[in-house]
Write an enzyme that holds these catalytic residues in place. Sequence first.
Site, PDB file in Angstrom:
ATOM      1  N   ASP A 469     -12.993 -50.299  14.271  1.00 46.52           N
ATOM      2  CA  ASP A 469     -13.764 -49.047  14.197  1.00 46.52           C
ATOM      3  C   ASP A 469     -14.307 -48.733  12.814  1.00 46.52           C
ATOM      4  O   ASP A 469     -15.468 -48.367  12.678  1.00 46.52           O
ATOM      5  CB  ASP A 469     -12.858 -47.865  14.571  1.00 46.52           C
TER       6      ASP A 469
HETATM    7  O1  CEZ Z   1      -8.679 -46.279  16.712  1.00 47.57           O
HETATM    8  C1  CEZ Z   1      -8.509 -47.579  17.229  1.00 47.57           C
HETATM    9  C2  CEZ Z   1      -9.458 -47.642  18.385  1.00 47.57           C
HETATM   10  O2  CEZ Z   1      -9.029 -46.743  19.391  1.00 47.57           O
HETATM   11  O3  CEZ Z   1      -8.814 -48.547  16.261  1.00 47.57           O
HETATM   12  C3  CEZ Z   1      -8.910 -49.886  16.721  1.00 47.57           C
HETATM   13  C4  CEZ Z   1      -9.966 -49.978  17.792  1.00 47.57           C
HETATM   14  O4  CEZ Z   1     -10.083 -51.282  18.268  1.00 47.57           O
HETATM   15  C5  CEZ Z   1      -9.607 -49.042  18.925  1.00 47.57           C
HETATM   16  O5  CEZ Z   1     -10.594 -49.091  19.901  1.00 47.57           O
HETATM   17  C6  CEZ Z   1      -9.213 -50.773  15.544  1.00 47.57           C
HETATM   18  O6  CEZ Z   1     -10.163 -50.225  14.725  1.00 47.57           O
HETATM   19  O7  CEZ Z   1     -11.590 -44.389  13.321  1.00 47.57           O
HETATM   20  C7  CEZ Z   1     -10.545 -44.743  12.739  1.00 47.57           C
HETATM   21  O8  CEZ Z   1     -10.511 -45.029  11.550  1.00 47.57           O
HETATM   22  C8  CEZ Z   1      -9.244 -44.782  13.539  1.00 47.57           C
HETATM   23  O9  CEZ Z   1      -8.196 -45.257  12.767  1.00 47.57           O
HETATM   24  C9  CEZ Z   1      -9.351 -45.664  14.669  1.00 47.57           C
HETATM   25  O10 CEZ Z   1      -9.795 -46.903  14.176  1.00 47.57           O
HETATM   26  C10 CEZ Z   1      -8.108 -45.925  15.510  1.00 47.57           C
HETATM   27  C11 CEZ Z   1      -7.165 -44.786  15.824  1.00 47.57           C
HETATM   28  O11 CEZ Z   1      -6.363 -44.438  14.741  1.00 47.57           O
HETATM   29  C12 CEZ Z   1      -6.199 -45.132  16.935  1.00 47.57           C
HETATM   30  O12 CEZ Z   1      -5.976 -44.050  17.737  1.00 47.57           O
END
Ligand code: CEZ
Length: 793
Positions: A469
């Site tokens: 993300d």
């Molecule tokens: O969210 C997860 C996502 O739900 O991060 C994963 C991704 O593959 C998943 O779909 C890897 O990036 O936006 C941020 O910085 C967050 O940290 C998200 O990346 C993260 C959440 O913390 C998880 O709930």
Amino acid sequence: LVSSAGNGSRCQLHSPTAMPAAGAFLWNRRMMIQANCRGFAVARFMQPEPASYARGPNIEATTFMQPEQPYYAHHPGRFLYIKDEQSGALFSAPHEPVRAAPDSFCFTAAPEEITWEVQKHGLRASMGLSLPVDEVVELWQCEIANTSAETRVVSVYPYFPVGYMSWMNQSAEYRADLGGIVCSSVTPYQKVEDYFKNRDFKDKTFFLHETPTDAWETCQPVFEGEGGLHNPDAVQKPLLGCGDARYQMPAAVLQYRLQLQPGERRTLRFLFGPARDEGEILALRERYLSADGFAAAADGYRRYLEQGRGCLHIDTPDRELNHFVNHWLPRQVFYHGDVNRLTTDPQTRNYLQDHMGMAYIRPQTARAAFLHALAQQKPDGAMPDGILLDAKAELKYINQVPHTDHCVWLPVCLDAYLDESGDYALLDEPVPGQGGRSVFECVSRAVEHLAVARDERGLSYINQGDWCDPMNMAGYRGKGVSGWLSLAAAYGLKLWAHICVQRNEDALAERYLSTAEEINRAINRHLWDGDWFARGITDEGVAFGVRDDREGRIYLNPQSWALLSGAADAGQRARMLRAVEQQLETPFGPVMLAPAYTAMREDVGRLTQKHPGSAENGSVYNHAAIFYIHSLYGVGEGDKAWGLLRKMIPGPDPEDLLRRGQLPVFVPNYYRGAWHQYPEHAGRSSQLFNTGTAAWVYRCMLEQLFGLKGERLGLRIAPQLPSHWQRARVERHFRGAVFEVSFIRAADVEKLRVELDGVPLREPLIEAVEAGRRYRLCVSLPMIAPVDENITE
Ligand code: CEZ
């Protein structure tokens, strides 16, 4: 420190201080609550967007569930103060807010309830939390027992802070007619249209008692006074002041003055939750607030959890693994798939992977989800960033940022679903709203979209992110590419080509396969860095995740998916595995990248701004770790895969549990990494149970570790048990049949041998599985390594 009971269905922690953030979670179709051993809690319910009914003492931001959620004295929680009326001594259950050292303490996580028991001053206080299946209400059963030899006079004060409800309007009062405290508020808003949106919100928080109370307080500052939460003013007085809160911060506090003979116990039941109006409150009271009401709710909840039992029951030499796989892992997978993490717009990749997990739990739900997702496919074949679950839902947070990987998850997750269910008819199902196109056609379009969304080098654009993300600046100017996504696209194309072959779509299959090979070649040309694959190439044409990088030199995901896509030949594979071992593996699992970034890299993105070793910046990001494990099994590196898989579950040794600070009742999204940079913090759990990891762990256990994998024709047996296991027994449910499998390692066995009901099979494949039949399989495995003396069987 940690023990188990009920054959592993109960996990108990015997200290409130050793792992202060450790806790458990419960959910139902409308809410979830995460409660920790000390009594702090975070609860959310859907109306239809996530909302809370107990908050901190200040305006809280509405956000998604966060890792490493901080707790502080006034954090929302559920507590009991207990005062000895004769001596004045005070303690609280479970531990907060008084924090008196208990004589004994036990926090118990069970699939269907969370309980706490504290022993202090010859008194035993216990609290139990459970939920009904379909309504937003916490059911609390508390007990206070006199364990001393004298008659005792005590006051018991349930203290359920409600927090800062609203800057527009908040109040609380005791309502004798409803039998409890009702806090009222108006969700703050400014736009006129929000008035209409919010009109039906559950803006009241109630706390109802079954047993009449002796006194109450509803105003938090009056209750706390100058004494502070450790020793609130109101508790110093003989009786609570029975006050209202008038535009003051509400709290629900009751007082029970009890005289207890030696051995005597008193049970108190309460309901806590949100409601729209008094009618709703009365109805909940009627339905639940009695011994019978609690028992009926517990029954209903047990039946609900039954649906999430999963398809695997194991008995291996690793007792804690058995507990985890039999009781906890499928529950976590079920949580994700049944309530979609309590969001209304799950990220597309999360939604698809969560339902990949559901393929092993309740396949019809997975099927419906795949159709629902495909119905939102865009005209060019791309998938949206999030899947809207109801008509009013909107794309929020990260779903407003364009990511390029969503199509990849269709072939990956559908492949798993088809293998498990054998439901190939799904492929011919028309997708609603897609002009009569079938699932097969829609997924083919998604796969073709992947094939097209590539640059002149043949690599996949990354835009503002892929699976990762926050990797939002490698390609935001439209040029940068993702090494991982290119590999994943090649893998997705291959999987889909395989499905095309089964449908006799040979020309299509050939096209997809040749594109996959073309991508693999491009990756080798542009991204092979000598010992591993780079993570991507920035808008400026700079490869990153390469040996010349001081930080973020090597990323895990490209290596894992190069094993899956077939981009790596045997020589490359050996180099990559070595590099991962040397640079990424830690005692808590493999980190996602190393070294963790310590400063912003504007050509990579905000992930580099996260704290080194947390989340995507080099933690043991379990989702990435399980991809690696899956890929290791895929190339027959079973022992290596097992070693890393086992590290994903906290414990069993106490030192490891202390490090992680988490109980083995779920897989968290990460453990802190930066093992070399900040070794004293490495291993600590994020405590976040929302993670695509769970589905993949379940899949790896079923299909690879135990090797009981579905394929079109039936069930294939190809176990990769750790070589030190001498035996294991497994019950596997598959397409309506039950397989009782016993695995045995024996000296006289040269290669895998499978007997079905005593008859040796020529090929380790059970074809034409008959629903309702019990199959008895005996699987003999060759000895690979000497018996590990430390493992007791
Ligand atoms: O969210 C997860 C996502 O739900 O991060 C994963 C991704 O593959 C998943 O779909 C890897 O990036 O936006 C941020 O910085 C967050 O940290 C998200 O990346 C993260 C959440 O913390 C998880 O709930």
